[in-house]
Design an enzyme around this catalytic site. Structure first.
Site, PDB file in Angstrom:
ATOM      1  N   ARG A  10      40.921  34.414  52.402  1.00  0.00           N
ATOM      2  CA  ARG A  10      39.730  35.179  52.025  1.00  0.00           C
ATOM      3  C   ARG A  10      38.747  34.638  53.037  1.00  0.00           C
ATOM      4  NH1 ARG A  10      35.925  32.275  47.515  1.00  0.00           N
ATOM      5  NH2 ARG A  10      36.968  30.263  47.847  1.00  0.00           N
ATOM      6  N   GLU A  58      32.503  48.744  41.136  1.00  0.00           N
ATOM      7  CA  GLU A  58      33.642  48.698  41.987  1.00  0.00           C
ATOM      8  C   GLU A  58      34.063  50.400  42.280  1.00  0.00           C
ATOM      9  OE1 GLU A  58      33.601  44.581  40.379  1.00  0.00           O
ATOM     10  OE2 GLU A  58      33.638  46.851  39.745  1.00  0.00           O
ATOM     11  N   PHE A  83      39.704  43.914  40.547  1.00  0.00           N
ATOM     12  CA  PHE A  83      38.793  45.025  40.349  1.00  0.00           C
ATOM     13  C   PHE A  83      39.019  46.096  41.493  1.00  0.00           C
ATOM     14  CE2 PHE A  83      35.906  41.270  39.412  1.00  0.00           C
ATOM     15  CZ  PHE A  83      36.444  41.138  38.295  1.00  0.00           C
ATOM     16  N   HIS A 109      40.973  36.905  46.199  1.00  0.00           N
ATOM     17  CA  HIS A 109      41.530  36.244  44.878  1.00  0.00           C
ATOM     18  C   HIS A 109      42.732  36.860  44.114  1.00  0.00           C
ATOM     19  CE1 HIS A 109      37.403  34.952  45.859  1.00  0.00           C
ATOM     20  NE2 HIS A 109      37.408  34.171  44.825  1.00  0.00           N
ATOM     21  N   ARG A 167      42.577  32.934  47.381  1.00  0.00           N
ATOM     22  CA  ARG A 167      41.452  31.957  47.019  1.00  0.00           C
ATOM     23  C   ARG A 167      41.776  30.597  47.537  1.00  0.00           C
ATOM     24  NH1 ARG A 167      39.141  30.275  41.097  1.00  0.00           N
ATOM     25  NH2 ARG A 167      37.249  29.282  41.805  1.00  0.00           N
TER      26      ARG A 167
END
Length: 314
Positions: A10, A58, A83, A109, A167
């Site tokens: 990320r 989202e 999401f 994530h 992550r």
């Protein structure tokens, strides 16, 4: 011996976006009130006029990204995998996939390595969901080098792309002069004759650790890094299965619908080889430190070693 450099993909995603922004003026970045976590805040700082915070909405963000893509912009819509692939699935399918728009989805994530956030945020189903959308490219890079290359390749690709990031900080394993990234092309990291281990994402470094141990037992494993889940490198998978007869897939994702399923789709049509899928075995995750979860679900070097050895010796 110097310590192996580690960086979360990320983080690499955020850095890659800045590099793209400096080179291409049509790059725009959207986020859903998670810029600090997805690391798109780096782009926001460098190019505030090309960053849009859509708030905790989202589905709406995907619609905005779709609209922007029709004006010549190349939007990177960024949020957590749960999401992006979960909450906004309908909008991704109908507003981006169906019209085949040039939208890139940066999903961070992903997987159980989200750790303490627990099962609700540990998306182990996203690659399955995105694979099912016609025309969607699905990329799951293994480290910093591969992530930067993947983000650039996604920009240059005309059409929707789902990029999966983690992550947890992971070892940099592709920092070598001959490294080359191409959408849909796997990379052979090690030759072997007894079994083929096909890994993706953070599991690639763990797979390499496992095969080193297997070599000590006299088991020579071929290792393939599959960064692109869709389109899969069918030719490489088939060739490896013919060479070794047994194939093990390793992914930080459900064994249903991800890399393992994609490999089985290829091999079952040819009736070649036997396959063992290592991943999340049709269960939800749980809260806990990332490293402990990876160990518990047998995705670390030890877990992969144990399972591959047992499969070879059957």
């Amino acid at each position: 011996m110097s310590e192996v450099k580690k960086i979360a993909t990320r983080e690499s995603y955020g850095n890659a976006l800045v590099e793209l922004g400096e080179k291409y003026g049509n790059v725009v970045v959207l986020d859903a009130d998670l810029a600090n976590a997805t690391k798109t805040d780096k782009f926001k700082k460098a190019f505030p006029e090309r960053h849009i915070d859509c708030g905790i909405a989202e589905a709406n963000m995907m619609g905005i990204a779709a609209g922007l893509s029709t004006t010549g912009k190349v939007p990177f819509a960024s949020t957590f995998a749960m999401f992006a692939a979960g909450r906004a699935f309908e909008q991704v399918r109908n507003s981006i996939g169906y019209p085949h728009l040039n939208v890139k989805i940066g999903a961070t994530h992903a997987g159980i390595s989200v750790g303490e956030d627990g099962a609700t945020h540990q998306c182990n189903e996203d690659m399955a969901l995105m694979r099912a959308i016609p025309g969607m490219v699905v990329i799951n890079p293994s480290d910093d080098v591969e992530t930067r290359a993947a983000v650039k390749a996604a920009y240059l690709h005309d059409g929707p792309v789902y990029l999966r990031f983690g992550r947890l900080a992971v070892p940099v394993i592709n920092d070598r002069p001959d490294y080359s990234f191409e959408i849909g092309k796997g990379i052979v990291l090690r030759e072997g004759t007894d079994v083929t281990v096909i890994a993706t994402g953070l599991c690639v470094s763990y797979a390499m650790e496992a095969v080193e141990r297997l070599a000590g037992d006299g088991i020579q494993a071929k290792v393939i890094n599959i960064h692109t889940i869709k389109p899969l490198d069918d030719e490489l998978v088939l060739q490896a299965a013919k060479e070794t007869g047994k194939v093990v897939t390793v992914e930080e994702h459900s064994v249903i619908g991800g890399l393992g399923s994609a490999v089985c789709d290829v091999l079952c049509g040819q009736g070649i080889g036997k396959v063992r899928k290592i991943g999340i075995q049709d269960v939800f995750g749980e809260s806990g430190p990332a490293a402990e979860l990876i160990h518990k679900y047998a995705l670390d070097g030890q877990g992969i070693y144990d399972q591959v050895k047992a499969f070879v010796e059957e």
